[in-house]
Design a protein around this motif. Sequence first.
Motif, PDB file in Angstrom:
ATOM      1  N   UNK A  76       0.964  -1.113  -0.018  1.00  0.00           N
ATOM      2  CA  UNK A  76      -0.100   0.042  -0.051  1.00  0.00           C
ATOM      3  C   UNK A  76       0.862   1.299   0.007  1.00  0.00           C
ATOM      4  N   UNK A  77       0.650   2.136  -0.851  1.00  0.00           N
ATOM      5  CA  UNK A  77       1.678   3.457  -1.048  1.00  0.00           C
ATOM      6  C   UNK A  77       1.418   4.371  -0.026  1.00  0.00           C
ATOM      7  N   UNK A  78       2.387   5.316   0.437  1.00  0.00           N
ATOM      8  CA  UNK A  78       1.954   6.013   1.666  1.00  0.00           C
ATOM      9  C   UNK A  78       1.451   7.252   1.335  1.00  0.00           C
ATOM     10  N   UNK A  79       1.094   7.875   2.352  1.00  0.00           N
ATOM     11  CA  UNK A  79       0.391   9.187   2.404  1.00  0.00           C
ATOM     12  C   UNK A  79       1.047   9.992   3.102  1.00  0.00           C
ATOM     13  N   UNK A  80       1.574  11.031   2.171  1.00  0.00           N
ATOM     14  CA  UNK A  80       2.546  12.129   2.821  1.00  0.00           C
ATOM     15  C   UNK A  80       1.867  13.416   3.309  1.00  0.00           C
ATOM     16  N   UNK A  81       2.563  14.196   3.944  1.00  0.00           N
ATOM     17  CA  UNK A  81       2.402  15.515   4.274  1.00  0.00           C
ATOM     18  C   UNK A  81       1.311  15.419   5.524  1.00  0.00           C
ATOM     19  N   UNK A  82       0.898  14.454   6.188  1.00  0.00           N
ATOM     20  CA  UNK A  82       0.085  14.609   7.466  1.00  0.00           C
ATOM     21  C   UNK A  82       0.972  14.979   8.614  1.00  0.00           C
ATOM     22  N   UNK A  83       0.720  16.613   9.132  1.00  0.00           N
ATOM     23  CA  UNK A  83       1.499  16.873  10.139  1.00  0.00           C
ATOM     24  C   UNK A  83       1.089  16.245  11.343  1.00  0.00           C
ATOM     25  N   UNK A  84      -0.310  16.426  11.697  1.00  0.00           N
ATOM     26  CA  UNK A  84      -0.972  15.770  12.845  1.00  0.00           C
ATOM     27  C   UNK A  84      -2.377  15.454  12.299  1.00  0.00           C
ATOM     28  N   UNK A  85      -2.662  14.042  12.424  1.00  0.00           N
ATOM     29  CA  UNK A  85      -3.688  13.381  11.929  1.00  0.00           C
ATOM     30  C   UNK A  85      -5.067  13.994  12.588  1.00  0.00           C
ATOM     31  N   UNK A  86      -6.057  14.280  11.884  1.00  0.00           N
ATOM     32  CA  UNK A  86      -7.304  14.838  12.522  1.00  0.00           C
ATOM     33  C   UNK A  86      -7.831  13.473  13.361  1.00  0.00           C
ATOM     34  N   UNK A  87      -8.128  13.730  14.660  1.00  0.00           N
ATOM     35  CA  UNK A  87      -8.701  12.911  15.477  1.00  0.00           C
ATOM     36  C   UNK A  87     -10.243  12.327  15.033  1.00  0.00           C
ATOM     37  N   UNK A  88     -10.778  13.241  14.355  1.00  0.00           N
ATOM     38  CA  UNK A  88     -11.939  12.694  13.838  1.00  0.00           C
ATOM     39  C   UNK A  88     -11.905  11.742  12.699  1.00  0.00           C
ATOM     40  N   UNK A  89     -10.767  11.720  12.106  1.00  0.00           N
ATOM     41  CA  UNK A  89     -10.537  10.403  10.961  1.00  0.00           C
ATOM     42  C   UNK A  89      -9.487   9.688  11.360  1.00  0.00           C
ATOM     43  N   UNK A  90      -9.550   9.071  12.255  1.00  0.00           N
ATOM     44  CA  UNK A  90      -8.762   7.778  12.729  1.00  0.00           C
ATOM     45  C   UNK A  90      -8.654   6.786  11.901  1.00  0.00           C
ATOM     46  N   UNK A  91      -8.446   7.133  10.635  1.00  0.00           N
ATOM     47  CA  UNK A  91      -7.884   5.763   9.599  1.00  0.00           C
ATOM     48  C   UNK A  91      -6.585   5.441   9.646  1.00  0.00           C
ATOM     49  N   UNK A  92      -6.101   4.175   9.238  1.00  0.00           N
ATOM     50  CA  UNK A  92      -4.590   3.719   9.242  1.00  0.00           C
ATOM     51  C   UNK A  92      -4.111   4.119   7.980  1.00  0.00           C
ATOM     52  N   UNK A  93      -3.390   5.348   8.040  1.00  0.00           N
ATOM     53  CA  UNK A  93      -2.689   5.798   7.333  1.00  0.00           C
ATOM     54  C   UNK A  93      -1.067   6.152   7.585  1.00  0.00           C
ATOM     55  N   UNK A  94      -0.258   5.865   6.680  1.00  0.00           N
ATOM     56  CA  UNK A  94       1.206   5.886   7.014  1.00  0.00           C
ATOM     57  C   UNK A  94       1.991   6.455   5.948  1.00  0.00           C
ATOM     58  N   UNK A  95       3.175   7.164   6.537  1.00  0.00           N
ATOM     59  CA  UNK A  95       4.114   7.903   5.725  1.00  0.00           C
ATOM     60  C   UNK A  95       4.922   7.122   4.930  1.00  0.00           C
ATOM     61  N   UNK A  96       4.971   5.732   5.131  1.00  0.00           N
ATOM     62  CA  UNK A  96       5.752   4.934   4.624  1.00  0.00           C
ATOM     63  C   UNK A  96       4.782   3.702   3.891  1.00  0.00           C
ATOM     64  N   UNK A  97       5.440   3.114   2.938  1.00  0.00           N
ATOM     65  CA  UNK A  97       4.614   1.986   2.256  1.00  0.00           C
ATOM     66  C   UNK A  97       3.996   0.818   3.500  1.00  0.00           C
ATOM     67  N   UNK A  98       3.131   0.295   3.053  1.00  0.00           N
ATOM     68  CA  UNK A  98       2.697  -0.758   4.172  1.00  0.00           C
ATOM     69  C   UNK A  98       2.397  -2.105   3.293  1.00  0.00           C
ATOM     70  N   UNK A  99       3.054  -3.100   3.975  1.00  0.00           N
ATOM     71  CA  UNK A  99       2.970  -4.598   3.254  1.00  0.00           C
ATOM     72  C   UNK A  99       1.633  -4.941   3.294  1.00  0.00           C
ATOM     73  N   UNK A 100       1.212  -5.649   2.323  1.00  0.00           N
ATOM     74  CA  UNK A 100      -0.166  -6.006   2.578  1.00  0.00           C
ATOM     75  C   UNK A 100      -0.210  -7.655   2.877  1.00  0.00           C
ATOM     76  N   UNK A 101       1.057  -8.198   2.665  1.00  0.00           N
ATOM     77  CA  UNK A 101       1.016  -9.738   3.250  1.00  0.00           C
ATOM     78  C   UNK A 101       0.584 -10.646   2.040  1.00  0.00           C
ATOM     79  N   UNK A 102       0.695 -11.929   2.453  1.00  0.00           N
ATOM     80  CA  UNK A 102       0.277 -13.157   1.601  1.00  0.00           C
ATOM     81  C   UNK A 102      -1.298 -13.320   1.391  1.00  0.00           C
TER      82      UNK A 102
END
Length: 412
Positions: free
Chosen positions: A362-388
């Motif tokens: 899963x590609x990264x999401x850049x530029x999040x300084x402080x994540x909005x607490x009203x949108x607590x999704x699992x986002x990352x500034x680095x790629x995330x492995x999706x697994x087997x």
Amino acid sequence: MSTSRIVVTGIGASTPLGGTASETWDALLAGQSGTRALEEEWVEKYDLPVTFAAQGLVRPDTVLARPEAKRLDPSAQFALVAAREAWADAGSPEVDPERLGVDFATGIGGIWTLLDGWDTLREKGPRRVMPMSVPMLMPNAPAAAISMHLEARAYARTVASACASSTESIVNAVEHIRLGLADVVIAGGTESVIHPITIAAFASMQALSRRNDDPATASRPYSVDRDGFVMGEGAAALVLETEEHARARGARIYAAIVGGAVTADSYHITAPEPEGLGASRAVRDALAQADVSVADVTHINAHATSTPTGDIAEYKALLSVFGDRVHEIPVSATKASTGHLLGGTGALEAVFTVQALHNRLAPPTINISTQDPEIPLRVSGDPIQLGAGDQVAISNSFGFGGHNAVAAFTTV
């Protein structure tokens, strides 16, 4: 209607991050931003309140032969570049022209041709207006250019549903193959409207970020300090065919597209329905068509434009579909890197979704300084492995006019 599984065998893109799909993907994974200060003289001439955008990194008129580029608006130029790449990537399949279709979208169309023509009329008179002006400015020009280049004679169709346009075209392409209208379809979308009038208009409605001092970080989905979207341009294309057709010709298969849905909010011309009711219905319908459950979804490419209201509405839609499990699913908000390609954005994000499944990343999401607490999704500034194992992903697109389109993909 055929029940054969539809697969993706070719991808192409020309974007603010790169001139090809692979260059764009590599830059996306590296966390790069395609947003830069505009250097055109008209920025200062018109005293524009927003002085940056995510322009195509490789100008399409430098890729195409000069005679064909001169007969195409930039939106069609981008489309043809992306479509040619996708077709070559699919192995340039041999197919009866009457069984080859084109579903290619745009949100606005050839605005550069239209407004340059108007300037010519006012300044030089009617005799100097180009005879090709109408064929260049019409919204179906990209689909027509692709159709003529590939000799696709099954059909050439154009959807114009704002920022949902190209996801809707992909959904339509799947339906058209299942209906037996074509064996192979090249689907996608394009946009090239980084122009003074569109920048001024979007800025006037308070839709654009105004981070003129730091353009690269201006698009910041889910961040507490997000202040609007960034205009982008470019195109993306996918080659779609039945799995049987693809395997019979020995094609490489990236992923399968197993469901798609289109709904309408019928709420407001620009604002999303606050609870995301139309969006959530599109997600549910796409999953139902794919015959997968909410528990099967392992990745989401969100629409996530970085507007204060839009990001919240999409989160509410996802929460209503997935419940608390949505907080565990890796979400990518890729407009942070590419800007918003308007009518081309759904196709680009479909390409990203296909690449995410193919590479299980899963590609990264850049530029999040402080994540909005009203949108607590699992986002990352680095790629995330999706697994087997089997992976299911959705790609969301929502547009002005209350248009919602969602496509569902799986690994193969």
